[in-house]
Design a protein around this motif. Sequence first.
Motif, PDB file in Angstrom:
ATOM      1  N   GLU A   1       0.864  -1.174   0.000  1.00 57.30           N
ATOM      2  CA  GLU A   1       0.000   0.000   0.000  1.00 57.30           C
ATOM      3  C   GLU A   1       0.902   1.225   0.000  1.00 57.30           C
ATOM      4  O   GLU A   1       1.900   1.264   0.721  1.00 57.30           O
ATOM      5  N   ALA A   2       0.600   2.208  -0.829  1.00 54.12           N
ATOM      6  CA  ALA A   2       1.410   3.423  -0.873  1.00 54.12           C
ATOM      7  C   ALA A   2       1.365   4.083   0.491  1.00 54.12           C
ATOM      8  O   ALA A   2       0.303   4.216   1.098  1.00 54.12           O
ATOM      9  N   GLU A   3       2.533   4.465   0.982  1.00 55.57           N
ATOM     10  CA  GLU A   3       2.613   5.034   2.315  1.00 55.57           C
ATOM     11  C   GLU A   3       3.551   6.225   2.309  1.00 55.57           C
ATOM     12  O   GLU A   3       4.357   6.382   1.392  1.00 55.57           O
ATOM     13  N   PRO A   4       3.480   7.053   3.340  1.00 56.40           N
ATOM     14  CA  PRO A   4       4.299   8.258   3.348  1.00 56.40           C
ATOM     15  C   PRO A   4       5.779   8.016   3.627  1.00 56.40           C
ATOM     16  O   PRO A   4       6.580   8.919   3.502  1.00 56.40           O
ATOM     17  N   CYS A   5       6.155   6.805   4.001  1.00 53.44           N
ATOM     18  CA  CYS A   5       7.551   6.523   4.369  1.00 53.44           C
ATOM     19  C   CYS A   5       8.435   6.202   3.173  1.00 53.44           C
ATOM     20  O   CYS A   5       9.594   5.874   3.333  1.00 53.44           O
TER      21      CYS A   5
END
Length: 155
Positions: free
Chosen positions: A31-35
Motif C-alpha cells: 500500500e502506498a505510504e508516506p515513508c
Amino acid sequence: MLGAIGNWQSDIGKLIRRRERKAATPVFGDEAEPCGYGPYRYLTGKNLACHVLASSLIPWKAGDRVKTDRRDAMTLACLMRSGDRRPIDVPGTEDEALRDLGRGRDDAMRDRGRSRRRLTSFLGRQDIRDEGRATWTAAHLSWLVEVVCATRLTS
C-alpha cells in the motif's frame, strides 16, 4: 497471503529465500505510504513483481471502521488477484528527492512564519514597539538585535 512481513530488507529477503525453496515465485503487493517506496525498490531490484496500490483508491465498506494489518493485507491481495485496481506509478528516487526538498522548504517557510508571529506577540506583550514602517526588513532585523527585554527571568 502468507502473513505479516516486516519492512526490513532482511525480513523480505528471508521470505524470498523461503519461497524460492518451494519453487514458487511470489507476487508482492504494498500500500502506498508516506515513508517511501523502499520495499518496492528492493523487490524490483531483485527482479520480483511488486504492485503498489494507492490507499485512497482501496474501497472500504461503510461500517468497516476497524483497520488492521491483516484486513488490509487480505483486501490488497483480493484486489490484486481480481485486477480491480491498477498499480500506481512509483516515482523515481530523483523525483522523490525533489518532492522531499519541496516539502522541507514548505515546512521551513511555515515554521518561519510561526516564529515571526510568536516573536511579534511576545514583543507586543512586553510593550516593545518598533517605530519603523516595515517589519522583517534589514532595518527591522538590526533593531531586533538591539532589543533588551525589561523582564528578568529568575529560577
